[in-house]
Structure formats: C-alpha cells, structure tokens
Design a protein around this motif. Structure first.
Motif, short mmCIF file in Angstrom:
data_model
loop_
_atom_site.label_atom_id
_atom_site.label_comp_id
_atom_site.label_asym_id
_atom_site.label_seq_id
_atom_site.Cartn_x
_atom_site.Cartn_y
_atom_site.Cartn_z
N SER A 330 4.92 -34.79 33.54
CA SER A 330 5.21 -33.82 32.49
C SER A 330 4.66 -34.39 31.18
O SER A 330 5.06 -35.48 30.77
CB SER A 330 6.72 -33.61 32.38
OG SER A 330 7.01 -32.72 31.33
N HIS A 331 3.74 -33.68 30.58
CA HIS A 331 3.04 -34.23 29.42
C HIS A 331 3.61 -33.61 28.16
O HIS A 331 3.20 -32.53 27.74
CB HIS A 331 1.54 -33.99 29.58
CG HIS A 331 1.03 -34.49 30.90
ND1 HIS A 331 0.55 -33.66 31.89
CD2 HIS A 331 0.99 -35.74 31.41
CE1 HIS A 331 0.22 -34.38 32.95
NE2 HIS A 331 0.48 -35.64 32.70
N GLU A 338 -6.12 -35.38 29.01
CA GLU A 338 -6.31 -36.82 28.75
C GLU A 338 -5.31 -37.63 29.58
O GLU A 338 -5.66 -38.65 30.18
CB GLU A 338 -6.16 -37.10 27.26
CG GLU A 338 -7.25 -36.46 26.41
CD GLU A 338 -7.15 -36.82 24.93
OE1 GLU A 338 -8.07 -36.43 24.17
OE2 GLU A 338 -6.17 -37.49 24.52
N SER A 339 -4.07 -37.14 29.65
CA SER A 339 -3.05 -37.87 30.43
C SER A 339 -3.41 -37.93 31.91
O SER A 339 -3.26 -38.96 32.56
CB SER A 339 -1.68 -37.21 30.25
OG SER A 339 -1.00 -37.76 29.14
N SER A 343 -4.16 -41.15 34.05
CA SER A 343 -3.32 -41.44 35.24
C SER A 343 -4.17 -41.58 36.50
O SER A 343 -3.96 -42.50 37.29
CB SER A 343 -2.30 -40.31 35.39
OG SER A 343 -1.51 -40.21 34.21
N ALA A 344 -5.15 -40.69 36.67
CA ALA A 344 -6.01 -40.76 37.86
C ALA A 344 -6.76 -42.09 37.86
O ALA A 344 -6.89 -42.74 38.91
CB ALA A 344 -7.00 -39.59 37.86
N GLU A 345 -7.18 -42.55 36.67
CA GLU A 345 -7.87 -43.85 36.60
C GLU A 345 -6.90 -44.99 36.92
O GLU A 345 -7.25 -45.92 37.66
CB GLU A 345 -8.49 -44.08 35.22
CG GLU A 345 -9.28 -45.38 35.13
CD GLU A 345 -9.98 -45.57 33.80
OE1 GLU A 345 -11.17 -45.96 33.82
OE2 GLU A 345 -9.35 -45.31 32.76
N ALA A 346 -5.67 -44.91 36.41
CA ALA A 346 -4.68 -45.97 36.67
C ALA A 346 -4.37 -46.04 38.17
O ALA A 346 -4.28 -47.14 38.75
CB ALA A 346 -3.40 -45.68 35.89
N ALA A 406 -16.09 -38.82 25.99
CA ALA A 406 -16.86 -37.62 26.37
C ALA A 406 -16.00 -36.37 26.20
O ALA A 406 -16.47 -35.35 25.65
CB ALA A 406 -17.33 -37.75 27.82
N TYR A 407 -14.74 -36.45 26.63
CA TYR A 407 -13.85 -35.27 26.52
C TYR A 407 -13.67 -34.88 25.06
O TYR A 407 -13.80 -33.70 24.70
CB TYR A 407 -12.49 -35.58 27.14
CG TYR A 407 -11.46 -34.48 26.95
CD1 TYR A 407 -10.33 -34.69 26.16
CD2 TYR A 407 -11.64 -33.22 27.52
CE1 TYR A 407 -9.39 -33.68 25.96
CE2 TYR A 407 -10.71 -32.20 27.32
CZ TYR A 407 -9.59 -32.44 26.53
OH TYR A 407 -8.68 -31.42 26.32
#
Ligand code: LRH
Ligand code: MN
Length: 430
Positions: A330-331, A338-339, A343-346, A406-407
């Motif tokens: 929940s953002h 961005e979150s 998170s996907a990268e983490a 980039a985003y």
C-alpha cells in the motif's frame, strides 16, 4: 507490437549515457565473482528468467483508516492501472503479470481486458476475491464473517463470489485464486473457534470443487486485522490444515506482513515447502503490523533469508513446486510506480544474492557445525552488491539502467495528472 507508455527513445538515450559505467561495474563484479567460481552471466540469466506480479490495487495511493492522501494522475480504473503496470514492466522488465482484485477491477468485457493487457506486454496472475467488504446492494453482510459465517446464506454468497472470480480469471487467462478472508472475532466467546474453522472448510471445499483442473487455490493466512481477537485462518498452521484437507491443488500463500513481529518467516517457508504446500507470496515489508510497506525497505535481510530458503527449495523441489510470486503493498506517501519499481528491484536483488550462496560450502559447514563459517558463507552473498547484474539484466531486455531517473525524465505522472480525473479523497485501502 507492445505499445509502450514511455518513449523507447527516451529510455535508449537514458541508457546510452550510462552504459559504459555499467559495463565497467559489471566487469569488475564479474572478476570478483569469478574468483569465487561464480559466472556472473549465469546469475544475470537467472535474474532475467525471474519475475514477480504486481497488484492492480497497488497502483493507486493506499491509505489507512485515518486518511488516504490522493496524488495527481492516480489511476481511477483497471484500464489506467494496467497502463501504470506497463510502465513498471517497461522500465524494470521483471513484472510482466498483474494480480487483479474483484470487484475492485470489475469490467463488462474480460476477454477485451486480457487483450488490452497483452497489448501493453502484460498478462494476469492470480485473481483475488473480496469477502471482506460489503458491496452496494449486497444481500448479506460480511460483518460477522464470510466463508465461516454462521449464516448459511452469507456463506453461500461468499462461495458464489469466489466461483465468480474463478470464471472471471478463466477469461483473463489466470491460473490461480487467492482467498484471504478477514473472518474472525473481537471478543473471547464471540464465536466457537473450532466450529468457525469447520464452517470455513465446508465453504472453501465448494470453492475448491469449482477450480478448473489446471488451477491452484491459494489460502492467505493473517494473524489479525480486521479481527483483533481471533482470525479463522490466522497462521501457517491453520492454513496448512485447511490446504491439506481441501486438496492437492490447494496451497498456502505467505504475505510477509501477516505475522507477529519477529516471527521467523523464512522457517515458515521451509516448513510449508516440506509439506509440499508452498503456494506463493505477497511480498511487502513491515515494522509493526500489516504495514504493507515497500519490499526490502525495512528488513532486507529477512527478504534475503526468505529467498535463501526458496533457492534451497528450488534445489530440493516437492511435487508441483511453482510458487506464485506477487507484490502486495500500500503506497501511502510515494508514487506507486516508483515504489513498485524499487520493490521489484529489491526482491530480484534478494533472489540474485541467494543465487550467489556457495551451497556446497554452506552445507558442509552446517553438517560439520562450523557455525561461524556457515554464517559467513551466507553473509558473504548477502553483502554482495548485485546492482550491476540487475541493471544489466534490465538493459539487455530493453529496460532502464536507472529506472528512477528515466521515469522522472519521462514526466509520465505529470502527463497522467493532465489526462486523468482526480480521485476522491477518502480513507482505507482503495
Ligand atoms: C489482506 C491482504 C490481502 C488482500 C488485501 C488487499 O491484508 O494482504 O492479500 O486481499 O490485502
Ligand atoms: Mn496480501
């Protein structure tokens, strides 16, 4: 042809300015890993193969019971949510699937929605039912329970909703149903703790019998909230009992935020895997309760230890081992795109580091009770900066080396703030 929400040229130019530095970092990490007998390209290929689903409900601002603070350009329906999910996939290249929630994502034409998603380079993961909120005009309230309600009519209504979610999922190309119920009590004595589970199992069995042969039913346990004295499926034990009684294609889903503080979640992963019932994950992070914070933002080491167990499980698979990996967050104060990129990268980073563990050395140290060597063997992998591997994997799949830069340069959210109608202020999750 996938219509990309952000111009491919912008991403290409953004990468061109960073490619050389990345190659240098990648080569230097490659030399370091080679000294440990690890081929960096092999880890990069594992990362490219790996993916996690994003929650449709995570694309909007979330809130708490106190307030929800809207953001300009928030998505207001599933079509706009898919657009935002396509941005996360375009830049991060590890989130090609979306997990929808019904009735929040209800539309008239689900075949059309599946095509729309495919046009954006997306497909649908597990569908989520919702018997924790009453819908306008609903015949029976879920105030005192849904699948475990003492009211047969309410149970039947909840069963029919789950079966309807399966029908929707079939049209979307999903292959799993996630069932989380908020059923429980706020007072000792309010309900019989044994009979509550009996009613839940009787209802869930009817949902299970409606599953297509190639589908899985994922049971999501949660210790508390919205019930604050007892929850019918409160922990992995209750979930395992239910999954074992319901059938082979019923598995247990672990939402990282659904446990008491300091619970050893990685051991729950090992136990459910042992039972052949490890069905999937809702990744997020928390410090206190079900905070639904960004994955790896509070306790990245726990996330690494969960993936250490998952890699061990991969190496010792049980029948049907194919966990569903999904984010559930929940953002409340960030841009959800961005979150979820962060998170996907983490999460991918924890998978990559767990893949670096020298398992032969670890097992030998464990068998010989060389405690410090075992700990250091694991810690060495955890302390490895796999950033260059993740960025290289993104770059080689057309994603962004620096997804945040980039985003933001794309000014995507500003554009959407012009296009989309503002969402109402409110409270709660959606
Ligand atoms: C319950 C939960 C469940 C979803 C909901 C949005 O806390 O984790 O997975 O249905 O959040
Ligand atoms: Mn969840």
């Amino acid at each position: 042809m996938t219509n990309l929400p952000i111009s491919g040229d912008l991403v290409a130019q953004h990468n061109a300015a960073r490619g050389e530095a990345l190659q240098d970092d990648y080569d230097s990490l490659g030399r370091k890993l080679e000294r440990s007998g690890i081929a960096i390209d092999a880890i990069k290929d594992r990362v490219k193969e790996w993916s996690v689903a994003v929650p449709s409900w995570g694309t909007g601002r979330g809130g708490t019971r106190f307030a929800k603070f809207a953001m300009g350009g928030e998505p207001t329906n599933i079509h706009e949510k898919l657009e935002d999910c396509a941005v996360i996939q375009q830049l991060g290249r590890s989130t090609p699937r979306v997990s929808p929630h019904f009735p929040w994502d209800k539309v008239d034409d689900y075949a059309g929605l599946a095509e729309e998603a495919a046009g954006l380079g997306l497909s649908f993961d597990a569908v989520n039912s919702n018997t924790f909120q009453d819908q306008p005009g609903q015949a029976h309230s879920y105030e005192t329970g849904s699948l475990s309600s003492t009211s047969q009519a309410t149970r039947q209504q909840a069963i029919e909703h789950n079966v309807e979610c399966i029908e929707i999922g079939r049209k979307l190309g999903s292959r799993a149903l996630t069932v989380w119920v908020g059923d429980g009590t706020n007072f000792p004595g309010q309900q019989d703790l044994g009979r509550s589970l009996d009613r839940y199992l009787e209802s869930a069995a009817q949902v299970y019998s409606a599953l297509p042969d190639d589908w899985t039913m994922l049971l999501e346990h949660k210790m508390f909230e919205p019930a604050f004295y007892s929850s019918v499926i409160s922990d992995w034990g209750s979930s395992l009992i239910a999954a074992q009684e319901l059938g082979e294609r019923c598995r247990c889903l672990i939402d990282l935020g659904h446990h008491a503080p300091n619970v050893n979640i990685e051991q729950i992963v090992a136990r459910l895997h042992h039972a052949g019932k490890l069905g999937g994950f809702h990744f997020n992070d928390s410090k206190y309760g079900d905070d639904d914070l960004d994955s790896g933002s509070i306790d990245p080491h726990q996330l690494f230890l969960v993936f250490n167990e998952l890699v061990e499980a991969e190496n010792n698979p049980r029948a049907g081992f194919d966990p569903a990996y999904m984010i559930d967050q929940s953002h409340n104060v960030t841009d959800p795109i961005e979150s979820m990129l962060s998170s996907a990268e983490a999460i991918a980073g924890c998978y990559a580091r767990a893949s670096l563990v020298d398992r032969a050395a670890l097992h030998e140290a464990q068998e010989s009770n060389d405690v410090m060597l075992a700990f250091r063997t694991l810690r060495k992998a955890y302390e490895t900066d796999v950033g260059p591997i993740l960025a290289k994997a993104r770059q080689e799949q057309g994603g962004a080396i620096d997804w945040l830069g980039a985003y933001r340069e794309s000014r995507y959210r500003d554009r959407k703030a012009q296009e989309r109608k503002p969402v109402e202020l409110g409270a709660g999750i959606v």
